[in-house]
Design an enzyme around this catalytic site. Structure first.
Site, PDB file in Angstrom:
ATOM      1  N   CYS A 181       5.984  -0.059   7.686  1.00 22.83           N
ATOM      2  CA  CYS A 181       5.558   1.173   6.725  1.00 22.83           C
ATOM      3  C   CYS A 181       6.979   1.596   5.999  1.00 22.83           C
ATOM      4  O   CYS A 181       7.946   1.602   6.581  1.00 22.83           O
ATOM      5  CB  CYS A 181       5.306   2.207   7.746  1.00 22.83           C
ATOM      6  SG  CYS A 181       4.886   3.902   6.889  1.00 22.83           S
ATOM      7  N   LEU A 182       6.595   1.757   4.672  1.00 24.18           N
ATOM      8  CA  LEU A 182       7.835   2.121   3.737  1.00 24.18           C
ATOM      9  C   LEU A 182       8.198   3.490   4.115  1.00 24.18           C
ATOM     10  O   LEU A 182       9.373   3.766   3.661  1.00 24.18           O
ATOM     11  CB  LEU A 182       7.168   2.349   2.414  1.00 24.18           C
ATOM     12  CG  LEU A 182       6.681   1.023   1.775  1.00 24.18           C
ATOM     13  CD1 LEU A 182       5.941   1.226   0.263  1.00 24.18           C
ATOM     14  CD2 LEU A 182       7.669  -0.028   1.514  1.00 24.18           C
ATOM     15  N   GLY A 212       0.672  -1.290  -0.187  1.00 28.07           N
ATOM     16  CA  GLY A 212      -0.203  -0.036  -0.111  1.00 28.07           C
ATOM     17  C   GLY A 212       0.788   1.094   0.180  1.00 28.07           C
ATOM     18  O   GLY A 212       1.958   1.150   0.440  1.00 28.07           O
ATOM     19  N   GLN A 226       3.223  10.033   0.683  1.00 27.01           N
ATOM     20  CA  GLN A 226       4.734   9.015   0.984  1.00 27.01           C
ATOM     21  C   GLN A 226       5.554   9.446  -0.213  1.00 27.01           C
ATOM     22  O   GLN A 226       6.678   9.188  -0.045  1.00 27.01           O
ATOM     23  CB  GLN A 226       4.353   7.595   1.235  1.00 27.01           C
ATOM     24  CG  GLN A 226       3.689   7.383   2.431  1.00 27.01           C
ATOM     25  CD  GLN A 226       3.692   5.825   2.483  1.00 27.01           C
ATOM     26  OE1 GLN A 226       2.574   5.257   2.201  1.00 27.01           O
ATOM     27  NE2 GLN A 226       4.312   4.972   3.168  1.00 27.01           N
ATOM     28  N   HIS A 228      -2.216   7.800   6.894  1.00 29.12           N
ATOM     29  CA  HIS A 228      -1.062   8.618   6.372  1.00 29.12           C
ATOM     30  C   HIS A 228      -1.594   9.943   5.699  1.00 29.12           C
ATOM     31  O   HIS A 228      -1.141  10.898   5.971  1.00 29.12           O
ATOM     32  CB  HIS A 228      -0.493   7.869   4.894  1.00 29.12           C
ATOM     33  CG  HIS A 228       0.598   7.048   5.350  1.00 29.12           C
ATOM     34  ND1 HIS A 228       1.691   7.601   6.110  1.00 29.12           N
ATOM     35  CD2 HIS A 228       0.949   5.648   5.441  1.00 29.12           C
ATOM     36  CE1 HIS A 228       2.550   6.577   6.209  1.00 29.12           C
ATOM     37  NE2 HIS A 228       2.024   5.442   5.737  1.00 29.12           N
ATOM     38  N   HIS A 248      -4.554   2.105   7.690  1.00 33.04           N
ATOM     39  CA  HIS A 248      -3.089   2.483   7.864  1.00 33.04           C
ATOM     40  C   HIS A 248      -2.683   3.525   6.843  1.00 33.04           C
ATOM     41  O   HIS A 248      -2.174   4.523   7.101  1.00 33.04           O
ATOM     42  CB  HIS A 248      -2.154   1.202   7.503  1.00 33.04           C
ATOM     43  CG  HIS A 248      -0.455   1.449   7.291  1.00 33.04           C
ATOM     44  ND1 HIS A 248       0.385   1.005   8.330  1.00 33.04           N
ATOM     45  CD2 HIS A 248       0.177   2.253   6.642  1.00 33.04           C
ATOM     46  CE1 HIS A 248       1.588   1.772   8.046  1.00 33.04           C
ATOM     47  NE2 HIS A 248       1.488   2.368   6.940  1.00 33.04           N
ATOM     48  N   GLU A 249      -3.338   3.396   5.666  1.00 34.84           N
ATOM     49  CA  GLU A 249      -3.129   4.375   4.357  1.00 34.84           C
ATOM     50  C   GLU A 249      -3.939   5.476   4.833  1.00 34.84           C
ATOM     51  O   GLU A 249      -3.512   6.913   4.556  1.00 34.84           O
ATOM     52  CB  GLU A 249      -3.401   3.894   3.316  1.00 34.84           C
ATOM     53  CG  GLU A 249      -2.571   2.647   2.771  1.00 34.84           C
ATOM     54  CD  GLU A 249      -1.069   2.861   2.810  1.00 34.84           C
ATOM     55  OE1 GLU A 249      -0.690   4.125   2.741  1.00 34.84           O
ATOM     56  OE2 GLU A 249      -0.332   1.829   3.216  1.00 34.84           O
TER      57      GLU A 249
END
Ligand SMILES: [Zn+2]
Length: 189
Positions: free
Chosen positions: A97-98, A49, A54, A143, A139-140
């Protein structure tokens, strides 16, 4: 057709990750180009995702692909996603997380959610999700509101992670987004 591009993923403590992203007004060519870049970047990381912020774009856009490693891709796009309902039941998942490479921690979130969003067709959709999809959507959506998964863990642990990444940023260390032997399932995004 513009060529797709892999963009740099922002890493904490980059302050842009704390921005509240703006709603998308129209699903146009520029937005579709952004979505293409997001998929390129997400698959290359690899992650399951990605939120536009990001890659430094403060727009409420999320890409996702929860297909298993050897299965055909299942790209999904959520524009202006909004949680309209969340279950009282919680479930825990070992999240990553990236933007916080190589750090994982159990996070408890509502087990199921309903999400309203625009598709690439510009139309409104709503879905009910549970399992990994519910976790990933939350989660997204966090963000695009400037919230990170480490905000859901203890302050002690969060402070330790922040300290580590602040030090690395100061030293100018190269941060690896994902080790080669890691599975994408481990990186929520
Ligand atoms: Zn993330």
């Amino acid at each position: 057709m513009a060529a797709m591009a892999i963009r740099d993923i922002l890493i904490i403590p980059d302050k842009r990750l704390r921005l509240k992203s703006e709603p998308v007004k129209t699903v146009d060519k520029a937005l579709r180009a952004l979505v293409e870049d997001m998929f390129e970047t997400m698959y290359a990381a690899p992650g399951i995702g990605l939120a536009a912020i990001q890659i430094g774009v403060p727009q409420r856009v999320v890409t996702m692909d929860l297909a298993k490693k050897d299965d055909p891709p299942e790209p999904q796009v959520f524009i202006n996603p909004e949680i309209t309902w969340a279950s009282a039941d919680k479930s825990s998942y070992d999240e990553g997380c990236l933007s916080i490479p190589e750090y994982y921690e159990e996070v408890a979130r509502p087990k199921a959610v309903k999400v309203k969003y625009l598709g690439l067709d510009g139309k409104e959709h709503e879905l009910e999700a549970d399992g990994l999809l519910a976790t990933c959507l939350q989660h997204e959506i966090d963000h695009i509101n400037g919230v990170l998964f480490i905000d859901h863990i203890s302050k002690l642990k969060r402070d330790m992670v922040m300290k580590k990444f602040k030090k690395a940023a100061k030293r100018g260390d190269e941060v690896h987004v994902a080790p080669k032997d890691d599975t994408p399932e481990h990186h929520i995004g």
